[in-house]
Each structure stands twice: as C-alpha cells, then as structure tokens.
Write a protein that holds these residues in place. Sequence first.
Motif, mmCIF file in Angstrom:
data_model
loop_
_atom_site.group_PDB
_atom_site.id
_atom_site.type_symbol
_atom_site.label_atom_id
_atom_site.label_comp_id
_atom_site.label_asym_id
_atom_site.label_seq_id
_atom_site.Cartn_x
_atom_site.Cartn_y
_atom_site.Cartn_z
ATOM 1 N N ALA A 1 0.721 -1.157 0.122
ATOM 2 C CA ALA A 1 -0.034 -0.010 -0.047
ATOM 3 C C ALA A 1 0.863 1.214 -0.018
ATOM 4 O O ALA A 1 0.318 2.233 -0.343
ATOM 5 C CB ALA A 1 -0.906 0.126 1.203
ATOM 6 N N ALA A 2 2.046 1.024 0.609
ATOM 7 C CA ALA A 2 3.141 2.292 0.545
ATOM 8 C C ALA A 2 3.509 2.823 -0.749
ATOM 9 O O ALA A 2 4.302 3.672 -0.847
ATOM 10 C CB ALA A 2 4.110 2.078 1.775
ATOM 11 N N LEU A 3 3.486 1.606 -1.621
ATOM 12 C CA LEU A 3 4.179 2.028 -2.925
ATOM 13 C C LEU A 3 3.639 3.225 -3.560
ATOM 14 O O LEU A 3 2.504 3.570 -3.420
ATOM 15 C CB LEU A 3 4.012 0.900 -3.828
ATOM 16 N N PRO A 4 4.565 4.007 -3.859
ATOM 17 C CA PRO A 4 4.218 5.446 -4.354
ATOM 18 C C PRO A 4 3.448 5.372 -5.721
ATOM 19 O O PRO A 4 3.693 4.187 -6.562
ATOM 20 C CB PRO A 4 5.549 6.072 -4.510
ATOM 21 N N THR A 5 2.515 6.259 -6.105
ATOM 22 C CA THR A 5 1.754 6.250 -7.322
ATOM 23 C C THR A 5 2.656 7.100 -8.321
ATOM 24 O O THR A 5 3.459 7.880 -8.316
ATOM 25 C CB THR A 5 0.493 7.215 -7.015
ATOM 26 N N ILE A 6 2.862 6.341 -9.353
ATOM 27 C CA ILE A 6 3.716 6.774 -10.471
ATOM 28 C C ILE A 6 2.735 7.616 -11.538
ATOM 29 O O ILE A 6 1.861 7.176 -11.809
ATOM 30 C CB ILE A 6 4.477 5.391 -11.012
ATOM 31 N N ASP A 7 3.374 8.541 -12.056
ATOM 32 C CA ASP A 7 2.529 9.288 -13.059
ATOM 33 C C ASP A 7 2.783 8.869 -14.392
ATOM 34 O O ASP A 7 4.183 8.345 -14.773
ATOM 35 C CB ASP A 7 3.072 10.655 -13.137
ATOM 36 N N PRO A 8 1.747 8.499 -15.180
ATOM 37 C CA PRO A 8 2.055 8.152 -16.628
ATOM 38 C C PRO A 8 2.904 9.123 -17.225
ATOM 39 O O PRO A 8 3.119 10.238 -16.874
ATOM 40 C CB PRO A 8 0.540 7.917 -17.089
ATOM 41 N N PRO A 9 3.351 8.699 -18.482
ATOM 42 C CA PRO A 9 4.254 9.778 -19.374
ATOM 43 C C PRO A 9 3.473 10.944 -19.459
ATOM 44 O O PRO A 9 2.177 11.099 -19.686
ATOM 45 C CB PRO A 9 4.586 8.915 -20.487
ATOM 46 N N LEU A 10 3.926 11.880 -19.677
ATOM 47 C CA LEU A 10 3.445 13.411 -19.939
ATOM 48 C C LEU A 10 2.790 13.345 -21.306
ATOM 49 O O LEU A 10 3.176 12.562 -22.287
ATOM 50 C CB LEU A 10 4.393 14.402 -20.058
ATOM 51 N N GLY A 11 1.390 13.929 -21.673
ATOM 52 C CA GLY A 11 0.688 13.839 -22.994
ATOM 53 C C GLY A 11 0.281 12.289 -23.277
ATOM 54 O O GLY A 11 0.154 12.070 -24.494
ATOM 55 N N PHE A 12 0.208 11.477 -22.138
ATOM 56 C CA PHE A 12 -0.117 10.106 -22.682
ATOM 57 C C PHE A 12 -1.608 10.175 -23.183
ATOM 58 O O PHE A 12 -1.673 9.356 -24.222
ATOM 59 C CB PHE A 12 -0.025 9.220 -21.262
ATOM 60 N N ALA A 13 -2.664 10.940 -22.707
ATOM 61 C CA ALA A 13 -3.955 10.899 -23.410
ATOM 62 C C ALA A 13 -3.817 11.359 -24.573
ATOM 63 O O ALA A 13 -4.529 10.782 -25.624
ATOM 64 C CB ALA A 13 -4.973 11.549 -22.582
ATOM 65 N N GLN A 14 -2.938 12.396 -24.979
ATOM 66 C CA GLN A 14 -3.026 13.005 -26.202
ATOM 67 C C GLN A 14 -2.501 12.090 -27.206
ATOM 68 O O GLN A 14 -2.742 11.848 -28.413
ATOM 69 C CB GLN A 14 -2.323 14.245 -26.394
#
Lengths: 385, 192
Positions: free
Chosen positions: A51-64
């Motif tokens: 549970a303590a594993l950090p949240t990783i952001d997806p690559p910038l502009g992933f949705a685009q």
Amino acid sequence: MNCEEVSKHLTEYLDKTLDTAMTTRVATHVISCALCRAESSELADCVQQVAALPTIDPPLGFAQRVMAHIHDSEPQASVWQRLMAPLFGRVPIRFAATAAVAIIAITLYQTEQPLKQSNDVNVALRSEASPAPTHEKALASTSTTAATATKTPELSGSTAAQSKAAQAALAESSLRAAPVAPIPSQQLQPAAPAPIRAEAASGAEEKPEAPRRPPLRVQEVTTARESLPMLGDSRGFGAPVGAVSAMRQAAPRPAPLALERSTPLGDRVADFEFVVRRRSPQRRDIIEHLGGAEALQKSTEAENTPSSASRPSIGRAKIESIAEMRFYNVTPEHFEIFKKELAAEANIESEPKAWAKEIDAAKQADRHLLIKVTILPADHAPASR
Amino acid sequence: MLTDSSSDAEYVQKLQRGQTDAFEILIRRHEKTIFNLVYRMLGDYDEAAETCQEVFLSAYRAIGQFRGDSNFSTWLYRIALNHATTRRKSMNTRQQRHVPLENTEPMSDPQPGPAESMEKNEIRETVQRALNGLSADDATVILLRDLQDVPYEEVARVLEVPVGTVKSRLHRARQALKSELASYFYAGRKAV
C-alpha cells in the motif's frame, strides 16, 4: 478459536472486514498466541509495504498520444460521411435504402402517368368508334367497364374516372354511328340513358383527371404539323365525328411541334403508309348539322373546347390548309378497322397494296403495326408545305 | 480506486455514438490508476507505458461490445490485467534469456542505506521485486486489493470469480508475498 481457524480469517481480520464478534475472537487469540501474532504482524507489514508503494505518473501527454494514435489509425471520413454520420447512427441502413427505392419508384410512376393516360384514352375511343362486327370483341372490355361503373358508382376515384371516359366514348360512338355508319352502334349500348350522356359530357370535361384504360389496341404515336399553332379546332380530319377528333377532346394535345415528337418507338420505320386528303369544310358542315344527336355532339364539343366560342374563322381555315403527318400503333387484328375508319374520315389517296404478308408477320411476332398517315389539306385549300 | 461510474457511463454512450473525443476524458480519468496497476504488474516504466497504451486502444476498439452491465472501470481493469499478464509472460521469457545480474543476487546480505530515503527506495524496490516474483494471479489480487484498495466484491467482478475465491486467493497471495519478503525483513531486522 485455535491457530488454524485464526489463520483462515487472518486476511479479513487485517482488512477489517470481519464482523465485530469474529474480530474480537481473532484478536483475543492473536494477543495470546505468539505464533499467530508474528504471522499477523508479518502479513500486516506486507500489506502495508504494498500500500505504501508510491503512485507513479504516466508519461506526459499520455492521453493525447493515445488519441493521436486513434485518429491516425482511423480512415479519414469524407465530408459526406461526416454529414451523414448522425443520420446513419440512428436510421438503419436497410430502412434508408427502402425509403430511397420507394421515392424513386413514386417519382417514376408520376412522371409516366400523363403519357399513359393520354394513350389509354386514345385507344379506347378509337376502338369503340369502329362499326365493324369484328370489333365487338374489342369493345367488350370497354363496355364491361362502362357497365360496371354504372352499377357501382361508389368505385374509387381512378375507376370512376375510367368509367366516365368509357361512357364518353360510348356516347360519342352512338352519336356518330347514326349518320355515318349504317351499323347501329346503339346496339352495343341500346338503352344508353340521358344521364349517361350527360355524364359523358361531364366526364369529358374532367380532362385533368385523365382516366386509365385497359390494354392498348391502337395508339397514335407522333404528330408532325407544319408551322401553325393549334387554334381552336383541333381536329385532325375534316369530318367532325372521327375518332381522332374524339381523341382531341378527351385528351387535348400540348402545343404542336415543328418537328416530330420523340416517340417510344424510337426510329422505327412505319410498316404502312397512307396518304389521305382532308374533306372540304362544306362536307364537315353538312355532317355537323345532321339531326339531334349531332346537336348534342356539337354541344359536347363546345363544352370541351372552351376557346371554341371565340374561335376565329380564319383559324379553322388555316388548320385545314396545312399538311400533317401522324403515326398510329395498330394491332394487326384491327388494321382493317383502322383502314375503314380512315376512309370514313378522309379521302384516301394512297394506301399500301400488299399488306397481308406484313400483317401476318406482325401477328406472328405479336407486335403492333406502325402506320404512317400523311394528311394533305383539302382540295380547295392551298397546301402550305 | 474506482471512479464514479455514472459519469463514465455518459461518456461511454457518447463514445458509442461516435463522439471520439469523449474517450479522451475517459483516458484522463483512468490513466493513472491503470498505469500504476500495469507498472506494478510489470515493474518496468517503459513496458508499462507501452502496455497501457495498448490497453486504452483495445478499450477504444471494443467499446461497441461494452453493454454497461458493469462499471467502465471494472471493464477497463479486466482489459489492463489481460494485457499486463500477457506482457509479463513475454518479459519473463526475455529476462530468462538475458538473466540480469540484479535479479540473481541473493537478498540475504543487503546493503543498508546511508539515509532514510535510500532505505525507502530500497524497500520499494524489494517489494517490487517480490511482486515480480509472484504468479500473475497472486500479483493481480494483491495489487487490486492492497495497492488499489478495490473492495472484495469489485475484485470478484474484475476477476470474474466468487467473493470467497477472492478471499482465499488473497490469503494465499499474501502468504507468498510474505515468503518473498521474509529474507529481506529478516535480514533487515538482523541489521537493525
């Protein structure tokens, strides 16, 4: 509660999804049992570490990037597809196709209707005008139609219109047969009552509602007339009682053309050619002033041609001074009738000599004869060719 | 954690009617959740990014088959786990060929970090390695329940198994994870 039972519930115990009683029982055992306490502690550590594993952001502009991939992989819609997309999204394609076919069919039907109506009227009147005994068979269908219409006035609009046209034809036939043909066509309609005649006249007045008719037997195909517009009298021949004049009144022609109109027969060559000459106006006047039947005929014509009252006399003279060329579609069986009728209405100056072979050939081929009739002006009138 | 499904349903309907732009909103809503799930399943950022893109493209292509019987997020989780499992198998095959040294080193003698952040990073890496060592089924149920905090019932819908099966599978998966982490924690305790 022993260690084995606690082990079964340890996962839910750590997730705090056990009910209160069970949670109390498990907790009591865990506190008192070193092994279960160690087990519970280690599992809780594992859960906590995950549970303590950090949240990783997806690559910038992933949705685009994903959307760009989607747009690139899709075929570019045309302007038409973009415009019609909402329509096709809601209307099933089968329904749209059916609707399109229906619209085209209705349009074609309406376009073809005037020509068909005109032809039908011509055929009916011409057939019934013949006094020959062999023509009675041909009259049967028309007479039946007229009789049916008389019996069942509640028929639909189109059927009623057909009946009126038939009655008009029969009425005119009876009027014409008395002075011209000795064979009493009244026998075909012996007790034609006055109301029918009146109805015939009114039926002829309803020209816009041109009636439908049974199959064609004789059909006038084309007309070539020289130069002059059609003024007042639209008769083709000098005699006023001809089938041609009846045709004129039942279905008026559009303005004549300097050249032949296009025909459904295309460039087909005429099987026979007649050259006839109009009778003099004097002859026609004599016929027109015969008896009461003629008077009724005349009044009918007057009603059917609104411009006749104010018709200038010079118009009639001009009409009769021009040459005219007409084509008729005639069944081989009715060739003789056609010829007799033609002779009754005009002076035949030239006619085909050997026609039996051609008629037999037409019968075998089950086709109509195309007859060309060249109508010359009356003798006293100067031809304007 | 699952997002509001009612709003998702509206955008799904728009997408099914041909409004492609609605899908971008759905991506933005779920990209982080799905990416973290896939990343923890694979343990590789680039692989996770590529796999995550495939997940959303697959969802876009199959959106016509989504009938709305379940939440969009549940359906998306299922697609993500299928893709991640497949990618994970292919990655394992490649790793067996190349045999990276870091995976072969024993964890019985870990180097203690000079600082607390270093220690945290080490723990995270260890946990990730432990997750990589689990079976796909065990990793899946642990990540859904312990990482994403998905309720048992929702996990059952994603995995298409009964809730009881989820509980028993979670118990087994946690025991496996504990075994993977035992040497580290044991050594850590010894070191401390």
